[in-house]
Design an enzyme around this catalytic site. Structure first.
Site, short mmCIF file in Angstrom:
data_model
loop_
_atom_site.label_atom_id
_atom_site.label_comp_id
_atom_site.label_asym_id
_atom_site.label_seq_id
_atom_site.Cartn_x
_atom_site.Cartn_y
_atom_site.Cartn_z
N GLY A 1 -1.58 8.38 -0.19
CA GLY A 1 -1.88 7.10 0.50
C GLY A 1 -2.17 7.15 2.05
N CYS A 2 -2.85 6.62 2.51
CA CYS A 2 -3.20 6.92 3.99
C CYS A 2 -1.88 6.71 5.02
CB CYS A 2 -4.14 5.60 4.63
SG CYS A 2 -3.50 3.92 4.50
#
Length: 309
Positions: free
Chosen positions: A117-118
């Site tokens: 995920g970012c």
């Protein structure tokens, strides 16, 4: 018949999928397969496409990503999943090459890779080396704050800020106030934490980029965990890394502000350790593009590793 590897992008019209397609469009060392609009929801056509691919890139919501994986009958098909469906699964290799020694090789040889995920990318990059070195206790009461560009919310949020109603879009929004965001379990697992961190995400009226910060109190850290030791540990961990850099002491001292857009349109990530010895306060920081190292850039980095095998 072409011997170039075939890469199928399932979900190429989403924010991440579009960025991946753009990054691969001009490549001469591979072929890219996408489905026309009329076939994107045709289960049989999707199954045919995914089973014909050498590597499938899934840029889908979690449920659709699981459905796509279930369609695979060809044992040679390899997968990079950009959703959060498999990020804590023990059967999937976590796609953060710089995370640990041997991680890039594990990705290169994997059948199933889950793209990070970012926000977790920045949190894990900062915390894992420090937790492993015993400088940040695994049970430290962590508060992680992050601000992203609005593209982190996907197509709907992009349209809100760039469409007809853009003038009415909020300049800054803090969300996830129920403290049930999907990213903390991923952060906890891959950073080596024993407790769930408290995560406060926000987004601003800029398209892309992230600043993520983690505040530490020296009195809650081991005696050897000085600001200099924390920085040196991160520098040693990422020494030689192509996409991750750590600000040195001089750079840190001259830095007075962090621009979330600094690394936009690249796969670069900068890490920094700031602090005030007198107050006993330390601030860990990560700056990167939520669509680059935080999504499509990381997916292409993982793809390139897998193409070496």
């Amino acid at each position: 018949m072409s011997t170039l590897p075939l890469i199928f992008i399932d979900g190429d019209q989403g924010t991440t999928g579009l960025q991946i397609h753009e990054r691969l469009r001009a490549r001469q060392d591979l072929r890219v397969l996408t489905l026309p609009a009329a076939e994107r929801k045709d289960a049989q056509r999707r199954a045919e496409a995914i089973n014909s691919a050498d590597i499938a890139l899934l840029c889908l919501p979690d449920a659709a990503a699981r459905e796509a994986v279930a369609m695979i009958s060809n044992p040679r098909v390899r997968v990079i999943d950009a959703s959060s469906a498999h990020r804590t699964s023990p059967d999937w290799v976590y796609g953060f090459p710089e995370m640990a020694a041997g991680q890039a090789e594990a990705i290169a040889t994997a059948l199933r890779v889950s793209n990070p995920g970012c926000y977790p990318t920045g949190a894990i990059a900062l915390l894992r080396p420090l937790v492993q070195a015993g400088l940040v206790p695994a049970d430290y009461p962590l508060n992680i704050h992050a601000v992203s560009g609005y593209s982190g919310g996907g197509r709907a949020q992009v349209e809100q800020y760039e469409g007809a109603e853009a003038a009415h879009a909020a300049p800054f929004v803090t969300y996830g106030l129920g403290l049930q965001h999907k990213h903390p379990p991923e952060m906890q697992l891959h950073a080596g934490l024993s407790q769930r961190p408290l995560f406060v995400p926000s987004y601003g009226a800029f398209r892309q980029g992230i600043v993520l910060t983690i505040a530490l109190q020296s009195r809650l850290l081991p005696a050897q965990a000085s600001l200099e030791r924390l920085r040196a540990t991160l520098q040693a961990h990422y020494d030689g890394a192509h996409y991750v850099t750590v600000l040195d002491a001089a750079q840190s001292e001259s830095t007075t502000q962090l621009d979330p857009t600094r690394h936009n349109h690249s796969n670069q990530m900068s890490l920094g350790v700031f602090g005030h010895a007198g107050h006993g306060h330390i601030l860990l920081c990560a700056v990167f593009d939520n669509l680059g190292k935080g999504a499509s850039g990381a997916a292409v980095q993982n793809l390139d590793l897998m193409l070496t095998r």
